[in-house]
Design a protein around this motif. Sequence first.
Motif, PDB file in Angstrom:
ATOM      1  N   LYS A 170      88.115  13.276  30.731  1.00  0.00           N
ATOM      2  CA  LYS A 170      86.825  13.964  30.860  1.00  0.00           C
ATOM      3  C   LYS A 170      86.980  15.475  30.807  1.00  0.00           C
ATOM      4  N   LYS A 186      91.064   8.823  33.455  1.00  0.00           N
ATOM      5  CA  LYS A 186      89.691   9.158  33.083  1.00  0.00           C
ATOM      6  C   LYS A 186      89.349  10.624  33.396  1.00  0.00           C
ATOM      7  N   CYS A 187      89.794  11.114  34.556  1.00  0.00           N
ATOM      8  CA  CYS A 187      89.413  12.502  34.881  1.00  0.00           C
ATOM      9  C   CYS A 187      90.108  13.479  33.934  1.00  0.00           C
ATOM     10  N   SER A 197      95.826  15.826  43.155  1.00  0.00           N
ATOM     11  CA  SER A 197      95.637  14.815  44.179  1.00  0.00           C
ATOM     12  C   SER A 197      94.449  15.215  45.056  1.00  0.00           C
ATOM     13  N   ILE A 198      93.479  14.313  45.129  1.00  0.00           N
ATOM     14  CA  ILE A 198      92.361  14.511  46.066  1.00  0.00           C
ATOM     15  C   ILE A 198      92.722  13.651  47.274  1.00  0.00           C
ATOM     16  N   GLY A 255     100.436  13.114  33.137  1.00  0.00           N
ATOM     17  CA  GLY A 255     100.905  11.733  32.997  1.00  0.00           C
ATOM     18  C   GLY A 255     100.397  10.903  34.154  1.00  0.00           C
ATOM     19  N   CYS A 256     100.226   9.618  33.890  1.00  0.00           N
ATOM     20  CA  CYS A 256      99.823   8.750  35.004  1.00  0.00           C
ATOM     21  C   CYS A 256     100.292   7.322  34.754  1.00  0.00           C
ATOM     22  N   TRP A 315      86.394  10.955  46.510  1.00  0.00           N
ATOM     23  CA  TRP A 315      86.730  10.351  45.215  1.00  0.00           C
ATOM     24  C   TRP A 315      85.447   9.954  44.473  1.00  0.00           C
ATOM     25  N   GLY A 316      85.543   9.986  43.153  1.00  0.00           N
ATOM     26  CA  GLY A 316      84.432   9.502  42.320  1.00  0.00           C
ATOM     27  C   GLY A 316      83.235  10.424  42.279  1.00  0.00           C
ATOM     28  N   LYS A 317      83.414  11.680  42.667  1.00  0.00           N
ATOM     29  CA  LYS A 317      82.290  12.623  42.677  1.00  0.00           C
ATOM     30  C   LYS A 317      82.472  13.743  41.644  1.00  0.00           C
ATOM     31  N   GLY A 318      83.480  13.584  40.819  1.00  0.00           N
ATOM     32  CA  GLY A 318      83.674  14.576  39.748  1.00  0.00           C
ATOM     33  C   GLY A 318      84.486  15.793  40.154  1.00  0.00           C
ATOM     34  N   TYR A 319      85.031  15.798  41.369  1.00  0.00           N
ATOM     35  CA  TYR A 319      85.763  17.003  41.816  1.00  0.00           C
ATOM     36  C   TYR A 319      87.074  17.182  41.052  1.00  0.00           C
ATOM     37  N   LEU A 324     101.803   7.781  42.984  1.00  0.00           N
ATOM     38  CA  LEU A 324     102.511   9.072  42.992  1.00  0.00           C
ATOM     39  C   LEU A 324     103.975   8.864  43.378  1.00  0.00           C
ATOM     40  N   VAL A 368      96.189   6.987  48.682  1.00  0.00           N
ATOM     41  CA  VAL A 368      96.300   8.268  47.955  1.00  0.00           C
ATOM     42  C   VAL A 368      97.608   8.304  47.166  1.00  0.00           C
TER      43      VAL A 368
HETATM   44  C1  LIG Z   1      92.826  10.073  40.488  1.00  0.00           C
HETATM   45  C2  LIG Z   1      91.963  11.102  41.220  1.00  0.00           C
HETATM   46  C3  LIG Z   1      92.581  12.487  41.019  1.00  0.00           C
HETATM   47  C4  LIG Z   1      90.555  11.072  40.632  1.00  0.00           C
HETATM   48  O1  LIG Z   1      89.789  12.031  41.328  1.00  0.00           O
HETATM   49  P1  LIG Z   1      88.202  11.964  41.382  1.00  0.00           P
HETATM   50  O2  LIG Z   1      87.707  13.255  41.932  1.00  0.00           O
HETATM   51  O3  LIG Z   1      87.802  10.701  42.046  1.00  0.00           O
HETATM   52  O4  LIG Z   1      87.872  11.871  39.834  1.00  0.00           O
HETATM   53  P2  LIG Z   1      86.441  12.166  39.193  1.00  0.00           P
HETATM   54  O5  LIG Z   1      85.379  11.903  40.200  1.00  0.00           O
HETATM   55  O6  LIG Z   1      86.490  13.484  38.532  1.00  0.00           O
HETATM   56  O7  LIG Z   1      86.396  10.970  38.151  1.00  0.00           O
HETATM   57  C5  LIG Z   1      86.430  11.075  36.761  1.00  0.00           C
HETATM   58  C6  LIG Z   1      86.037   9.717  36.193  1.00  0.00           C
HETATM   59  O8  LIG Z   1      86.960   8.722  36.627  1.00  0.00           O
HETATM   60  C7  LIG Z   1      86.282   7.670  37.273  1.00  0.00           C
HETATM   61  N1  LIG Z   1      87.130   7.190  38.342  1.00  0.00           N
HETATM   62  C8  LIG Z   1      87.579   7.871  39.421  1.00  0.00           C
HETATM   63  N2  LIG Z   1      88.357   7.066  40.177  1.00  0.00           N
HETATM   64  C9  LIG Z   1      88.394   5.866  39.548  1.00  0.00           C
HETATM   65  C10 LIG Z   1      89.052   4.631  39.808  1.00  0.00           C
HETATM   66  N3  LIG Z   1      89.830   4.467  40.890  1.00  0.00           N
HETATM   67  N4  LIG Z   1      88.901   3.611  38.931  1.00  0.00           N
HETATM   68  C11 LIG Z   1      88.136   3.756  37.821  1.00  0.00           C
HETATM   69  N5  LIG Z   1      87.489   4.920  37.497  1.00  0.00           N
HETATM   70  C12 LIG Z   1      87.617   5.940  38.361  1.00  0.00           C
HETATM   71  C13 LIG Z   1      85.015   8.295  37.794  1.00  0.00           C
HETATM   72  O9  LIG Z   1      84.015   7.332  38.004  1.00  0.00           O
HETATM   73  C14 LIG Z   1      84.683   9.256  36.670  1.00  0.00           C
HETATM   74  O10 LIG Z   1      84.090   8.591  35.578  1.00  0.00           O
HETATM   75  P3  LIG Z   1      82.504   8.673  35.298  1.00  0.00           P
HETATM   76  O11 LIG Z   1      82.158  10.144  35.283  1.00  0.00           O
HETATM   77  O12 LIG Z   1      82.364   8.001  33.988  1.00  0.00           O
HETATM   78  O13 LIG Z   1      81.873   7.966  36.440  1.00  0.00           O
HETATM   79  C15 LIG Z   1      91.856  10.747  42.737  1.00  0.00           C
HETATM   80  O14 LIG Z   1      91.426   9.428  42.879  1.00  0.00           O
HETATM   81  C16 LIG Z   1      93.175  10.932  43.455  1.00  0.00           C
HETATM   82  O15 LIG Z   1      93.529  12.040  43.833  1.00  0.00           O
HETATM   83  N6  LIG Z   1      93.923   9.833  43.645  1.00  0.00           N
HETATM   84  C17 LIG Z   1      95.196   9.884  44.369  1.00  0.00           C
HETATM   85  C18 LIG Z   1      96.246  10.752  43.713  1.00  0.00           C
HETATM   86  C19 LIG Z   1      96.429  10.456  42.235  1.00  0.00           C
HETATM   87  O16 LIG Z   1      96.529   9.307  41.818  1.00  0.00           O
HETATM   88  N7  LIG Z   1      96.499  11.526  41.462  1.00  0.00           N
HETATM   89  C20 LIG Z   1      96.693  11.460  40.029  1.00  0.00           C
HETATM   90  C21 LIG Z   1      98.128  11.324  39.732  1.00  0.00           C
HETATM   91  S1  LIG Z   1      98.434  11.304  37.995  1.00  0.00           S
END
Ligand SMILES: CC(C)(COP(=O)(O)OP(=O)(O)OC[C@H]1O[C@@H](n2cnc3c(N)ncnc32)[C@H](O)[C@@H]1OP(=O)(O)O)[C@@H](O)C(=O)NCCC(=O)NCCS
Length: 188
Positions: free
Chosen positions: A151, A147-148, A102-103, A137-138, A109-113, A43, A39
């Motif tokens: 989107k 990507k999120c 942060s999820i 920023g990331c 993860w990967g469910k659009g939340y 970060l 996670v």
């Molecule tokens: C990054 C994070 C917020 C994404 O959350 P999530 O709920 O999985 O994102 P979503 O499901 O809304 O995904 C949006 C798109 O990104 C894609 N995606 C999500 N995680 C991915 C990954 N690790 N690698 C590639 N694509 C990814 C999804 O497939 C989706 O694309 P699609 O609709 O074309 O399939 C989550 O993984 C997280 O909290 N990570 C740890 C903390 C973090 O890094 N926060 C962001 C700091 S900038």
Amino acid sequence: MKNPNRSHQFLEGERIYLRGICLSDVTASYERWMNDPDVMAYLESRFYPHSQGGLRDYVGNILNDKSNVFLAIVLREGDRHIGNIKLGPIDWIHRFADVGISIGEKDCWGKGYATEAIRLMVHYAFTKLNLHKLTAGCYDANRGSEKCFQKAGFSIEGRRKSHYFCEGSYVDAILLGILNLEKSKTDL
Ligand SMILES: CC(C)(COP(=O)(O)OP(=O)(O)OC[C@H]1O[C@@H](n2cnc3c(N)ncnc32)[C@H](O)[C@@H]1OP(=O)(O)O)[C@@H](O)C(=O)NCCC(=O)NCCS
């Protein structure tokens, strides 16, 4: 058991809702997220261990700070707290703010939340707070984050070369932003 925080829901989405964080949200699960290398991989919080006491102090401080809006991301089904989203610090002069998310629950993860939570926050920031622009920023390697945000309507505005030290090497920072276009039109 019904979540006592359910009544505090603040922004309602289709599958999730966002509500104000409270001290009782600093549970063992929250502590687990904050110490989980997956996670925390991209970060800034990853450099130090996190205790429930420290997290409680952080949440307590942010609750008293009106330049930040810190919300829990909760699944409508089962009222499960799966992560957090923050708007801030808000610059009330230039009317911009940063969004961080942060999820913590990895099975979510990967469910659009995250996309849904960011969309809710963007709508709130533009329609309720009348902000003009949001930024995010990331790390370059954090494809999910990039990507999120995209989107949810953000575009890439730039790249800071070799900006973050990550796993033994320097990686680029990706800068994203979204404008409140309706508001920009009426500014003229
Ligand atoms: C990054 C994070 C917020 C994404 O959350 P999530 O709920 O999985 O994102 P979503 O499901 O809304 O995904 C949006 C798109 O990104 C894609 N995606 C999500 N995680 C991915 C990954 N690790 N690698 C590639 N694509 C990814 C999804 O497939 C989706 O694309 P699609 O609709 O074309 O399939 C989550 O993984 C997280 O909290 N990570 C740890 C903390 C973090 O890094 N926060 C962001 C700091 S900038």
